[in-house]
Design a protein around this motif. Structure first.
Motif, PDB file in Angstrom:
ATOM      1  N   PHE A 111       0.765  -1.125   0.139  1.00  0.00           N
ATOM      2  CA  PHE A 111       0.067  -0.010  -0.054  1.00  0.00           C
ATOM      3  C   PHE A 111       0.797   1.316  -0.027  1.00  0.00           C
ATOM      4  CE2 PHE A 111      -2.575   3.295   2.174  1.00  0.00           C
ATOM      5  CZ  PHE A 111      -3.591   3.308   1.406  1.00  0.00           C
ATOM      6  N   THR A 112       1.881   1.404   0.842  1.00  0.00           N
ATOM      7  CA  THR A 112       2.934   2.308   0.836  1.00  0.00           C
ATOM      8  C   THR A 112       3.477   2.604  -0.641  1.00  0.00           C
ATOM      9  OG1 THR A 112       3.306   1.985   3.215  1.00  0.00           O
ATOM     10  CG2 THR A 112       4.541   3.595   2.169  1.00  0.00           C
ATOM     11  N   SER A 113       3.997   1.754  -0.922  1.00  0.00           N
ATOM     12  CA  SER A 113       4.859   1.898  -2.393  1.00  0.00           C
ATOM     13  C   SER A 113       3.667   2.378  -3.407  1.00  0.00           C
ATOM     14  CB  SER A 113       5.455   0.588  -2.893  1.00  0.00           C
ATOM     15  OG  SER A 113       4.363  -0.583  -3.041  1.00  0.00           O
ATOM     16  N   PHE A 114       2.451   1.890  -3.540  1.00  0.00           N
ATOM     17  CA  PHE A 114       1.400   2.216  -4.383  1.00  0.00           C
ATOM     18  C   PHE A 114       1.097   3.867  -4.094  1.00  0.00           C
ATOM     19  CE2 PHE A 114      -3.022   3.239  -5.196  1.00  0.00           C
ATOM     20  CZ  PHE A 114      -3.288   2.677  -6.629  1.00  0.00           C
ATOM     21  N   THR A 115       1.138   4.284  -3.175  1.00  0.00           N
ATOM     22  CA  THR A 115       0.942   5.585  -2.715  1.00  0.00           C
ATOM     23  C   THR A 115       1.795   6.741  -3.121  1.00  0.00           C
ATOM     24  OG1 THR A 115      -0.488   5.006  -0.700  1.00  0.00           O
ATOM     25  CG2 THR A 115       0.047   7.353  -0.724  1.00  0.00           C
ATOM     26  N   ALA A 116       3.121   6.055  -2.885  1.00  0.00           N
ATOM     27  CA  ALA A 116       4.437   6.698  -3.248  1.00  0.00           C
ATOM     28  C   ALA A 116       4.523   6.972  -4.932  1.00  0.00           C
ATOM     29  CB  ALA A 116       5.487   6.064  -2.793  1.00  0.00           C
ATOM     30  N   THR A 117       4.011   5.861  -5.646  1.00  0.00           N
ATOM     31  CA  THR A 117       3.857   5.862  -6.812  1.00  0.00           C
ATOM     32  C   THR A 117       2.965   6.560  -7.565  1.00  0.00           C
ATOM     33  OG1 THR A 117       4.831   3.427  -7.024  1.00  0.00           O
ATOM     34  CG2 THR A 117       4.016   4.226  -9.156  1.00  0.00           C
ATOM     35  N   THR A 118       1.723   6.695  -6.923  1.00  0.00           N
ATOM     36  CA  THR A 118       0.789   7.371  -7.389  1.00  0.00           C
ATOM     37  C   THR A 118       1.145   8.865  -7.143  1.00  0.00           C
ATOM     38  OG1 THR A 118      -0.849   6.064  -6.787  1.00  0.00           O
ATOM     39  CG2 THR A 118      -1.674   8.018  -6.790  1.00  0.00           C
ATOM     40  N   SER A 119       1.953   9.414  -6.091  1.00  0.00           N
ATOM     41  CA  SER A 119       2.273  10.477  -5.982  1.00  0.00           C
ATOM     42  C   SER A 119       3.317  11.329  -6.982  1.00  0.00           C
ATOM     43  CB  SER A 119       3.051  10.796  -4.540  1.00  0.00           C
ATOM     44  OG  SER A 119       2.138  10.677  -3.706  1.00  0.00           O
ATOM     45  N   PHE A 120       4.227  10.281  -7.548  1.00  0.00           N
ATOM     46  CA  PHE A 120       5.192  10.387  -8.442  1.00  0.00           C
ATOM     47  C   PHE A 120       4.539  10.679  -9.711  1.00  0.00           C
ATOM     48  CE2 PHE A 120       8.439   9.303  -5.362  1.00  0.00           C
ATOM     49  CZ  PHE A 120       9.614  10.034  -5.896  1.00  0.00           C
ATOM     50  N   VAL A 121       3.304   9.868  -9.936  1.00  0.00           N
ATOM     51  CA  VAL A 121       2.730   9.954 -11.434  1.00  0.00           C
ATOM     52  C   VAL A 121       1.951  11.404 -11.421  1.00  0.00           C
ATOM     53  CG1 VAL A 121       0.754   9.112 -12.794  1.00  0.00           C
ATOM     54  CG2 VAL A 121       2.488   7.519 -11.803  1.00  0.00           C
ATOM     55  N   VAL A 122       1.146  11.698 -10.474  1.00  0.00           N
ATOM     56  CA  VAL A 122       0.531  12.826 -10.341  1.00  0.00           C
ATOM     57  C   VAL A 122       1.372  13.794 -10.516  1.00  0.00           C
ATOM     58  CG1 VAL A 122      -1.005  14.539  -8.749  1.00  0.00           C
ATOM     59  CG2 VAL A 122      -1.416  11.783  -8.765  1.00  0.00           C
ATOM     60  N   PHE A 123       2.595  14.130  -9.916  1.00  0.00           N
ATOM     61  CA  PHE A 123       3.497  15.288 -10.070  1.00  0.00           C
ATOM     62  C   PHE A 123       4.277  15.278 -11.228  1.00  0.00           C
ATOM     63  CE2 PHE A 123       2.495  15.535  -5.452  1.00  0.00           C
ATOM     64  CZ  PHE A 123       1.733  16.540  -5.176  1.00  0.00           C
ATOM     65  N   GLY A 124       4.172  14.264 -12.077  1.00  0.00           N
ATOM     66  CA  GLY A 124       4.970  14.160 -13.216  1.00  0.00           C
ATOM     67  C   GLY A 124       6.589  13.865 -12.878  1.00  0.00           C
TER      68      GLY A 124
END
Length: 94
Positions: A1-14
């Motif tokens: 779950f933590t890695s998914f959240t971090a990855t999502t943040s990286f995608v959102v901020f480009g």
């Protein structure tokens, strides 16, 4: 779950570099699979659960050591306060 959240943040901020993401995903799955097999074998053979704590401690120690090396190399190169590393894109505006 933590890695998914971090990855999502990286995608959102480009900030996600897709080539690295694919390689890291593959390495992550392989390392997890091998780690599960090795730990299951060790815990079954020696009937000790402490191997889980030792493996987590080893990963944290290795991570701290590598981050220290990364910081020292960055300071030696005159990087100052620049955050980056392998995930940073060249030419990104800050």
């Amino acid at each position: 779950f933590t890695s998914f959240t971090a990855t999502t943040s990286f995608v959102v901020f480009g900030l996600l570099v897709h080539d690295y993401a694919i390689v890291c995903l593959t390495i992550g799955f392989i390392a997890t699979y091998v780690g599960q097999i090795v730990l299951y074998y060790l815990m079954s053979k020696y009937e000790r659960n402490s191997y889980i704590a030792f493996s987590i401690g080893g990963v944290v120690l290795l991570s701290a050591f590598l981050m220290t090396i990364q910081s020292l190399v960055s300071m030696a190169e005159g990087g100052g306060r620049h955050a980056g590393g392998i995930c940073g894109r060249e030419g990104m505006s800050h």
